[in-house]
Write an enzyme that holds these catalytic residues in place. Structure first.
Site, PDB file in Angstrom:
ATOM      1  N   HIS A 296       0.836  -1.199   0.000  1.00  0.00           N
ATOM      2  CA  HIS A 296       0.000   0.000   0.000  1.00  0.00           C
ATOM      3  C   HIS A 296       0.871   1.248   0.000  1.00  0.00           C
ATOM      4  O   HIS A 296       2.053   1.214   0.349  1.00  0.00           O
ATOM      5  CB  HIS A 296      -0.931   0.019   1.216  1.00  0.00           C
ATOM      6  CG  HIS A 296      -0.239   0.332   2.514  1.00  0.00           C
ATOM      7  ND1 HIS A 296      -0.186   1.596   3.052  1.00  0.00           N
ATOM      8  CD2 HIS A 296       0.444  -0.460   3.375  1.00  0.00           C
ATOM      9  CE1 HIS A 296       0.485   1.576   4.185  1.00  0.00           C
ATOM     10  NE2 HIS A 296       0.885   0.343   4.409  1.00  0.00           N
ATOM     11  N   CYS A 297       0.266   2.357  -0.432  1.00  0.00           N
ATOM     12  CA  CYS A 297       0.916   3.666  -0.357  1.00  0.00           C
ATOM     13  C   CYS A 297       0.030   4.563   0.502  1.00  0.00           C
ATOM     14  O   CYS A 297      -0.725   4.071   1.328  1.00  0.00           O
ATOM     15  CB  CYS A 297       1.129   4.243  -1.757  1.00  0.00           C
ATOM     16  SG  CYS A 297      -0.403   4.487  -2.685  1.00  0.00           S
ATOM     17  N   ALA A 298       0.092   5.863   0.320  1.00  0.00           N
ATOM     18  CA  ALA A 298      -0.645   6.783   1.189  1.00  0.00           C
ATOM     19  C   ALA A 298      -2.158   6.671   1.027  1.00  0.00           C
ATOM     20  O   ALA A 298      -2.907   6.931   1.964  1.00  0.00           O
ATOM     21  CB  ALA A 298      -0.216   8.223   0.907  1.00  0.00           C
TER      22      ALA A 298
ATOM     23  N   ARG B 296      -3.714   4.054  -1.468  1.00  0.00           N
ATOM     24  CA  ARG B 296      -4.184   2.914  -2.258  1.00  0.00           C
ATOM     25  C   ARG B 296      -3.594   1.590  -1.790  1.00  0.00           C
ATOM     26  O   ARG B 296      -2.455   1.533  -1.332  1.00  0.00           O
ATOM     27  CB  ARG B 296      -3.803   3.080  -3.735  1.00  0.00           C
ATOM     28  CG  ARG B 296      -3.986   4.459  -4.288  1.00  0.00           C
ATOM     29  CD  ARG B 296      -3.402   4.565  -5.683  1.00  0.00           C
ATOM     30  NE  ARG B 296      -3.195   5.958  -6.064  1.00  0.00           N
ATOM     31  CZ  ARG B 296      -2.617   6.332  -7.193  1.00  0.00           C
ATOM     32  NH1 ARG B 296      -2.187   5.436  -8.053  1.00  0.00           N
ATOM     33  NH2 ARG B 296      -2.459   7.612  -7.466  1.00  0.00           N
TER      34      ARG B 296
END
Length: 471
Positions: A26-28, A30
């Site tokens: 995951h990112c910030a 998504r």
């Protein structure tokens, strides 16, 4: 069963089950899935899940947008279900061969520069705060004038505002070695060598000081604030290190590999890579400035309109290099104000949808997405709302163009990069805050009004649901 756990369980089923998921990270905003078979994904079911604000394929990943905060909690539940969760670095290896050459190159550029951005953001905020504190009106509130500020205090502020750019090559070389499989500490030392105090200071040479001249024609200078020489040296250096390590006996690896890597690379960087790519860097900067200086606000119109289109493609990280160069060379960033307008406008369009629709589900999706855009992250607004109904997205582009035009006409220039809209106000505390707020109001207002009048109605919602088989 908790709400987030149910969302995670339903999401995995919609993607085709655990067996169809190669990895997830995951990112910030998504969750990023690498899937084995795209055909097994029920995309309509994914996008209809609670808390999901959109989903799309990009750079070989199936990316499901949840928004800041929510994504972390859903990811925790996905991990508990024993899906193959991996780090971003591990997943990069899965995606290396996916996408065309341009997509792979831009993704790599983003992998190098994204980890550096937080310190550059902090530096920009320090610049903005110094600009605020040094304003005569602010000093007058405390019975002071600029002449009352001590040299030691100014020296302290220079430490805050200049350090990241003085040692930028070390940051770039470190990150490049990390991305291309070298030893990051060797990259740090190589980058520090490029700004060694024994070399003529790059800014001093720019102001007329003499560079060192080797072999009668090769100018050698320090590369303070430079990006491309360190980036190229980092790529070559990481690959060279791996080749040397393959050929050196294990008993000598600790000594020989870093010795040869640094010796060869600093020689190449100072005498070949640096002189060549420093010139290339200058041309890129001149080209960027030429676009930003287009008359009649044309730069703002063009960039304000097209920026969010570029965000959709996922290649917008290429602008990081340009913004870093602007800040290093001029101490300001006119690009930021224009990008802020394009970001705010998408939020304005989403807000209009939220206020106009009678659908509770769409309201629950749109309001948080608009807030996310006003905090500088537009993916939930774009993929969750505006692109779904097409016209709101286009109205947001128009709002971005108008706001960008206003930013260009007013000559707005931020003191940093990478933060926009509400957080971005901290980059305009040096006497530009009212103009900055006006640009945001214009962008949001135009996008909101156009979306309200021409961009969305619940009739579109019913037609889309009918088309998707939801009614």
């Amino acid at each position: 069963m908790s709400e987030n756990k149910k969302v995670a369980k339903d999401l995995i089923e919609a993607i085709g089950g655990k067996d169809n998921i190669s990895s997830v990270t995951h990112c910030a905003t998504r969750l990023r899935f690498i899937v084995n078979d795209e055909e097994k994904i029920n995309k309509d079911k994914v996008e209809d899940l609670d808390k999901v604000k959109g989903a799309f394929f990009n750079s070989g990943q199936y990316q499901v947008i949840f928004g800041t905060g929510t994504v972390n909690r859903v990811y925790e539940e996905v991990e508990k279900l024993e899906v193959n969760s991996v780090s971003k670095e591990e997943q990069k290896e899965d995606t290396t061969k996916k996408g065309n050459r341009l997509q792979r190159s831009i993704r790599t550029l983003g992998d190098v520069f994204v980890p550096i951005i937080p310190v550059l953001v902090a530096t920009g905020l320090f610049m903005g705060l110094r600009g605020l504190v040094m304003q005569e009106q602010v000093l007058a509130l405390f019975g002071l004038t600029p002449a009352d500020i001590s040299d030691n205090f100014l020296l302290f502020t220079e430490i805050l505002t200049d350090t990241a750019f003085v040692f930028l090559p070390a940051l770039v070389a470190w990150s490049t070695f990390r991305v291309f499989g070298g030893t990051p500490i060797i990259g740090v030392v190589l980058g520090l060598m490029l700004v060694s105090p024994v070399l003529p200071n790059a800014w001093g040479v720019a102001e007329g000081a003499d560079p060192l001249v080797f072999f009668g024609f090769i100018p050698v200078v320090g590369y303070q604030g430079s990006v491309l020489p360190a980036f190229i040296a980092g790529i070559i250096g990481a690959k060279l290190e791996k080749q040397i390590r393959k050929r050196v006996p294990e008993s000598l690896d600790l000594i020989v590999t870093p010795f040869l890597t640094l010796l060869i690379m600093i020689t190449a960087a100072l005498f070949v890579i640096g002189p060549i790519f420093h010139v290339v860097e200058d041309y890129i900067l001149v080209g960027t400035v030429s676009v930003l200086e287009l008359p009649f606000g044309l730069a703002g119109l063009l960039i304000g309109f097209f920026h969010q289109l570029i965000v959709i493609t996922g290649v917008h990280h290429i602008f990081n290099l340009l913004e870093i160069q602007l800040l290093e060379s001029f101490g300001n960033n006119p690009f930021n104000a224009i990008v802020t307008a394009s970001t705010a406008a998408q939020g304005g369009a989403t807000l209009a949808v939220a206020m106009k629709t009678k659908s509770k589900k769409l309201k629950a999706l749109s309001f948080p997405s608009a807030i996310s855009a006003f905090l500088g992250i537009t993916e939930p607004a774009i993929f969750g709302v505006n692109l779904r109904y097409v016209r709101p997205f286009f109205m947001g582009l128009i709002g971005g163009a108008v706001g960008g035009f206003a930013a260009s006409i007013m000559g707005l220039k931020g003191t940093g990069m990478a933060i926009t809209v509400i957080p971005g106000t901290l980059l305009y505390l040096d006497g530009q805050i009212l103009q900055y707020l006006l640009v945001n109001v214009i962008a949001i207002g135009v996008a909101f009004a156009l979306t309200w009048l021409f961009g969305f109605s619940d009739k579109q919602l019913k037609e889309k649901n009918k088309h998707d088989g939801l009614t």
